[in-house]
Scaffold this active site. Structure first.
Site, mmCIF file in Angstrom:
data_model
loop_
_atom_site.group_PDB
_atom_site.id
_atom_site.type_symbol
_atom_site.label_atom_id
_atom_site.label_comp_id
_atom_site.label_asym_id
_atom_site.label_seq_id
_atom_site.Cartn_x
_atom_site.Cartn_y
_atom_site.Cartn_z
ATOM 1 N N ALA A 109 0.862 -1.177 0.000
ATOM 2 C CA ALA A 109 0.000 0.000 0.000
ATOM 3 C C ALA A 109 0.903 1.232 0.000
ATOM 4 O O ALA A 109 2.060 1.162 0.441
ATOM 5 C CB ALA A 109 -0.890 -0.019 1.231
ATOM 6 N N GLU A 160 4.862 -5.096 7.145
ATOM 7 C CA GLU A 160 4.138 -4.034 7.844
ATOM 8 C C GLU A 160 4.636 -3.827 9.268
ATOM 9 O O GLU A 160 4.600 -2.714 9.803
ATOM 10 C CB GLU A 160 2.633 -4.327 7.865
ATOM 11 C CG GLU A 160 1.949 -4.211 6.516
ATOM 12 C CD GLU A 160 1.955 -5.496 5.700
ATOM 13 O OE1 GLU A 160 2.744 -6.417 6.007
ATOM 14 O OE2 GLU A 160 1.170 -5.579 4.744
HETATM 15 N N1 CAA Z 1 4.635 3.240 -0.513
HETATM 16 C C1 CAA Z 1 5.061 4.402 -1.042
HETATM 17 N N2 CAA Z 1 6.232 4.555 -1.688
HETATM 18 C C2 CAA Z 1 7.013 3.454 -1.821
HETATM 19 C C3 CAA Z 1 6.633 2.196 -1.297
HETATM 20 C C4 CAA Z 1 5.376 2.111 -0.629
HETATM 21 N N3 CAA Z 1 4.904 0.949 -0.123
HETATM 22 N N4 CAA Z 1 7.623 1.315 -1.551
HETATM 23 C C5 CAA Z 1 8.573 1.986 -2.239
HETATM 24 N N5 CAA Z 1 8.210 3.280 -2.396
HETATM 25 C C6 CAA Z 1 8.961 4.344 -3.073
HETATM 26 C C7 CAA Z 1 10.129 4.835 -2.238
HETATM 27 O O1 CAA Z 1 9.692 5.783 -1.271
HETATM 28 C C8 CAA Z 1 11.012 5.428 -3.299
HETATM 29 O O2 CAA Z 1 10.494 6.687 -3.659
HETATM 30 P P1 CAA Z 1 11.472 7.983 -3.767
HETATM 31 O O3 CAA Z 1 12.353 7.641 -4.953
HETATM 32 O O4 CAA Z 1 10.551 9.109 -4.008
HETATM 33 O O5 CAA Z 1 12.231 8.031 -2.486
HETATM 34 C C9 CAA Z 1 10.794 4.501 -4.495
HETATM 35 O O6 CAA Z 1 9.567 3.831 -4.249
HETATM 36 C C10 CAA Z 1 11.890 3.445 -4.637
HETATM 37 O O7 CAA Z 1 11.999 2.753 -3.407
HETATM 38 P P2 CAA Z 1 13.387 2.552 -2.614
HETATM 39 O O8 CAA Z 1 14.320 3.682 -2.910
HETATM 40 O O9 CAA Z 1 13.062 2.303 -1.184
HETATM 41 O O10 CAA Z 1 13.911 1.233 -3.336
HETATM 42 P P3 CAA Z 1 14.876 0.112 -2.742
HETATM 43 O O11 CAA Z 1 15.195 -0.777 -3.896
HETATM 44 O O12 CAA Z 1 16.000 0.741 -1.975
HETATM 45 O O13 CAA Z 1 13.998 -0.689 -1.668
HETATM 46 C C11 CAA Z 1 12.013 -1.847 -0.900
HETATM 47 C C12 CAA Z 1 12.908 -1.474 -2.102
HETATM 48 C C13 CAA Z 1 12.766 -2.805 0.043
HETATM 49 C C14 CAA Z 1 10.792 -2.555 -1.471
HETATM 50 C C15 CAA Z 1 11.601 -0.570 -0.117
HETATM 51 O O14 CAA Z 1 11.107 0.379 -1.044
HETATM 52 C C16 CAA Z 1 10.527 -0.801 0.910
HETATM 53 O O15 CAA Z 1 10.816 -1.306 1.987
HETATM 54 N N6 CAA Z 1 9.271 -0.402 0.610
HETATM 55 C C17 CAA Z 1 8.146 -0.499 1.529
HETATM 56 C C18 CAA Z 1 7.650 -1.925 1.671
HETATM 57 C C19 CAA Z 1 6.542 -1.987 2.692
HETATM 58 O O16 CAA Z 1 6.714 -1.690 3.851
HETATM 59 N N7 CAA Z 1 5.335 -2.397 2.242
HETATM 60 C C20 CAA Z 1 4.169 -2.496 3.092
HETATM 61 C C21 CAA Z 1 3.337 -1.252 2.966
HETATM 62 S S1 CAA Z 1 1.981 -1.199 4.108
HETATM 63 C C22 CAA Z 1 0.838 -2.227 3.452
HETATM 64 O O17 CAA Z 1 0.976 -2.761 2.378
HETATM 65 C C23 CAA Z 1 -0.401 -2.433 4.272
HETATM 66 C C24 CAA Z 1 -1.299 -3.486 3.760
HETATM 67 O O18 CAA Z 1 -1.489 -4.517 4.395
HETATM 68 C C25 CAA Z 1 -2.050 -3.335 2.528
#
Ligand code: CAA
Length: 257
Positions: A65, A131
């Site tokens: 999300a 999460e």
């Molecule tokens: N929401 C919003 N933006 C996100 C995102 C997310 N879930 N995941 C990645 N992005 C964005 C980053 O903020 C970044 O944007 P900017 O360039 O503007 O900074 C861009 O995507 C690229 O991401 P990274 O620079 O972080 O890329 P990476 O290769 O270094 O890392 C990753 C990849 C490990 C997937 C990391 O992006 C990450 O940990 N993302 C979040 C994963 C997460 O926590 N997901 C759960 C969300 S909550 C949820 O889903 C609730 C539910 O039950 C439905």
């Protein structure tokens, strides 16, 4: 129909919906989910489409999300938005859904893949429910669907640590149907979609419903549903054609009726 966050293409017998927010690893914001659900519902009414592939790109199926969209929300705002209620509508789609996953399938991305009926993964796919690392828990079905898919012990480990698992682990654990090299995952999903599109649609619809029924009913209720669906199919032309073709040793010609 024009969409901002997804690309929809219709092929012969099946449709492909591709998430199109590569700059944020296909984070699932409200607008994208709205477009996805509306497209799925419209495709579900389209007799020419028998199966749907949902996919992202090589780097990310979806990284969850959209965290930025909800970071500052209050509990009351979240309740008002009730963003995950929309996901229930995906559960009600009657046509088979295939998730073609490469790269990150995290949080809502993993949950969306699990909401599909079959998951084809590239060798680079990574699944996880991270999460816990941002102070919440899965909110779109992760605690329930993951547990049913991989069992309590493994689901607990993934949900409590937030660790990612590889495509191969996901396959061994029963979450993923098939793992193929990254250059083939979409083609593999297309082949499967074509195969399902070639089956009698009424039987496909009831088969999907009957399998899903096993998740939310007793064995008795599920068996009753299966039996009635089986009998109901004897009202279809395709049942007559399918069985006749078998007896006559020829390929059946499905009418979809
Ligand atoms: N929401 C919003 N933006 C996100 C995102 C997310 N879930 N995941 C990645 N992005 C964005 C980053 O903020 C970044 O944007 P900017 O360039 O503007 O900074 C861009 O995507 C690229 O991401 P990274 O620079 O972080 O890329 P990476 O290769 O270094 O890392 C990753 C990849 C490990 C997937 C990391 O992006 C990450 O940990 N993302 C979040 C994963 C997460 O926590 N997901 C759960 C969300 S909550 C949820 O889903 C609730 C539910 O039950 C439905």
């Amino acid at each position: 129909m024009n969409h901002e966050n997804i690309l929809v293409t219709k092929e012969s017998g099946y449709a492909v919906i591709q998430f199109n927010r590569p700059e944020v690893l296909n984070a699932l914001n409200t607008k994208l989910m709205e477009e996805l659900v509306e497209s799925l519902e419209s495709i579900d009414q389209d007799d020419d489409v028998r199966c749907v592939i949902i996919t992202g790109n090589e780097k990310a199926f979806a990284a969850g999300a959209d965290i930025k969209e909800m970071a500052d929300a209050s509990a009351i705002e979240m309740l008002g938005r009730d963003q995950f209620a929309r996901w229930d509508r995906i559960r009600r789609i009657k046509k088979p859904l295939i998730a073609a996953v490469s790269g990150f399938a995290l949080g809502g991305g993993c949950e969306l893949a699990m909401t599909c009926d079959i998951i084809i993964a590239s060798e680079t796919a990574k699944f996880g429910q991270p999460e816990i690392n941002i102070g919440v828990i899965p909110g779109a079905g992760g605690t329930q669907r993951l547990t049913r898919a991989v069992g309590k012990a493994k689901a607990m480990e993934m949900v409590l640590t937030g660790k990612m698992i590889s495509a191969e682990e996901a396959r061994q654990w029963g979450l993923v149907n098939k793992v193929v090299p990254v250059e083939y995952y979409l083609q593999e999903a297309r082949n499967l979609a074509e195969e399902i599109a070639g089956k009698p649609p009424l039987a496909v619809r009831l088969a999907k419903e009957a399998v899903l029924k096993s998740f939310d009913t007793t064995i008795e209720g599920g068996l009753e549903f299966e039996r009635r669906s089986f009998y109901l199919l004897f009202a279809s032309d395709d049942q007559k054609e399918g069985m006749k073709a078998f007896v006559e040793k020829r390929r059946p010609d499905w009418s979809g009726r």
